[in-house]
Design an enzyme around this catalytic site. Structure first.
Site, mmCIF file in Angstrom:
data_model
loop_
_atom_site.group_PDB
_atom_site.id
_atom_site.type_symbol
_atom_site.label_atom_id
_atom_site.label_comp_id
_atom_site.label_asym_id
_atom_site.label_seq_id
_atom_site.Cartn_x
_atom_site.Cartn_y
_atom_site.Cartn_z
ATOM 1 N N THR A 322 0.864 -1.175 0.000
ATOM 2 C CA THR A 322 0.000 0.000 0.000
ATOM 3 C C THR A 322 0.901 1.225 0.000
ATOM 4 O OG1 THR A 322 -1.454 -1.231 1.513
ATOM 5 C CG2 THR A 322 -1.989 1.069 1.143
ATOM 6 N N ASP A 353 -8.622 -2.494 3.173
ATOM 7 C CA ASP A 353 -8.968 -1.329 3.980
ATOM 8 C C ASP A 353 -8.635 0.001 3.324
ATOM 9 O OD1 ASP A 353 -6.170 -2.169 4.427
ATOM 10 O OD2 ASP A 353 -6.090 -0.424 5.745
ATOM 11 N N THR A 372 -1.431 0.831 6.490
ATOM 12 C CA THR A 372 -0.949 -0.250 5.642
ATOM 13 C C THR A 372 -0.847 -1.502 6.498
ATOM 14 O OG1 THR A 372 0.929 -1.095 4.368
ATOM 15 C CG2 THR A 372 1.436 0.531 6.070
ATOM 16 N N GLY A 373 -1.427 -2.587 6.030
ATOM 17 C CA GLY A 373 -1.387 -3.813 6.816
ATOM 18 C C GLY A 373 -2.394 -4.826 6.306
#
Length: 456
Positions: A322, A353, A372-373
């Site tokens: 991301t 997300d 970010t994840g």
């Protein structure tokens, strides 16, 4: 609250609020400069200067190991992050809006093949690039998002069009692309997004899936509409050949899944990987905000989860691809934006997300966040909004709120990743609970600083 927890929170607060240190002098080499920047993000000293305005960016988080990242590629990625910071700073230095700075910085990363967004987007299970993005203006709380688009060179710009030129917040797929055309934004041929590295990453993911006894790994060829793949470009530069940015095309028809051979090759001439940038392009001075001082063991996905995080198709590291930016302008207004190509080998039109307001992207008058994840966790726990809500309702300092959500709430849930955040006073937070996060910071002095790893 136990003394040990209090102590850890105090260290995390100090680490996350260190904003700008005195320049450390010229580095004797690009490697020394990179090491210094990494160390700057680990300092425990309190801030000496609070910026009046600035910009923070990220390029993804995850298990990012030094041994899997060649010096040449590391230098190229640092140079691309630096270029993104400078693009945003150029806007803010002229008195420009935070939203303009956010989109300028993200556009650079979308145009680079080194990040999983725009040009560097990964392939889904069917050999197609699916792009998501979102923006939010903190002053007005207006927001725009797009998901599952295939022919938009810079999805962050389309997300902004949705915010500014429509009554809606989110548009998806073909409808979003039809809206883009109605607003004068041309589509690009799907081959613009092709890079040989990302394609081979999909092949490896399919082989791994098959080796684990998963259902037959069926996927199609990359959608190129009969054209040879475009050559990957240098960070921030348009493609050297292939689809001309701005060329209007008819959206590609869905590909018919087919069993790939052991050594799948896409149609057309394979593209030559981009040449890494010179290490001399690394920043040579300055310092940035820091991340929590205590290493955190990467969280494990919850048992039974139907989706697992992706693996970087180039380095082999476990990485969440991301890009994002948050900015504070001279007028004290905040903005946030996030863009992604999703996960390698993802299926079923999965959306993470990044384009979900409140999960991966959020901004209000007090706080701006880009995440970010592992997106499923960031959606379930509305991570971006949760951080800003703690600032608003509990009157917590931004670094403390961000550190608590990432290193306590998410870790307990089994979620991995990080955020960048900024408040109206210029405080910055960059917490992450993985071993690395591509990140950078720049304030009014114009000195960019970037880092990748948790440890110097």
């Amino acid at each position: 609250m136990s003394p040990s927890f209090s102590s850890r929170m105090h260290r995390g607060l100090l680490a996350s609020t260190a904003l700008l240190l005195a320049p450390l002098g010229c580095a004797t080499s690009s490697q020394a400069g990179a090491a210094r920047d990494e160390a700057a993000l680990r300092t425990d000293e309190p801030p000496r200067v609070k910026p009046k305005w600035g910009l923070v960016i990220h390029g993804g988080a995850g298990v990012i190991s030094r041994e899997n990242l060649t010096p040449e590629r590391e230098a190229a990625m640092r140079a691309a992050l630096t270029q993104a910071l400078q693009a945003g700073h150029a806007v803010l230095a002229k008195g420009g809006r935070s939203m303009d700075a956010v989109t300028a910085a993200i556009r650079v990363m979308e145009d680079s093949p080194y990040f999983n967004a725009g040009k560097g987007a990964v392939f889904n299970h069917d050999g197609v690039n699916e792009l998501d993005a979102a923006v939010m203006d903190g002053k007005t709380r207006m927001a725009g998002a797009v998901a599952g688009v295939h022919h938009i060179q810079n999805p962050i710009d389309l997300a902004r069009l949705v915010m500014e030129k429509s009554p809606h917040v989110m548009m998806v797929g073909d409808g979003a692309e039809a809206f883009a055309q109605s607003q004068g934004m041309p589509l690009v041929d799907a081959k613009y997004f092709y890079t040989e590295e990302r394609w081979q990453g999909l092949q490896r993911a399919l082989e791994q899936e098959k080796a684990k006894g998963a259902p037959p790994a069926e996927q199609g060829q990359p959608s190129t509409q009969g054209l040879s793949p475009a050559q990957p470009s240098a960070p921030g530069q348009p493609p050297a050949q292939g689809a001309t940015p701005g060329q209007t095309v008819t959206p590609a028809q869905p590909v018919t899944p087919a069993q790939p051979p052991a050594s799948a090759q896409p149609p057309g001439q394979p593209a030559t990987p981009a040449q890494p940038s010179s290490p001399s392009q690394l920043p040579t001075q300055g310092a940035t905000p820091t991340t929590p001082t205590q290493p955190v063991t990467p969280a494990q996905p919850q048992p039974g989860s139907s989706l697992t995080p992706g693996v970087d198709p180039i380095t082999g590291d476990h990485k969440f691809g991301t890009v994002g930016a948050v900015a504070l302008d001279m007028e004290g207004n905040l903005a946030a934006g996030t863009s992604t190509g999703g996960m390698t080998n993802k299926r079923f039109g999965r959306v993470g997300d990044a384009p979900i307001i409140g999960a991966g992207t959020y901004a209000d008058e007090r706080c701006a966040v880009s995440a970010t994840g592992h997106g499923e966790f960031f959606i379930r726990y509305t991570v971006a909004r949760d951080i800003c809500a703690r600032v608003e309702y509990q009157d917590l300092p931004l670094p403390e709120a961000a550190s608590y959500v990432i290193n306590d709430v998410l870790v307990k849930a089994g979620g991995e990743g990080g955020v960048i955040a900024m408040d109206r006073q210029g405080h910055v937070a960059m917490p992450f609970n993985s071993s690395g996060m591509y990140r950078g910071y720049i304030s009014e002095d114009g000195t960019p600083t970037v880092a990748i790893f948790q440890q110097p």
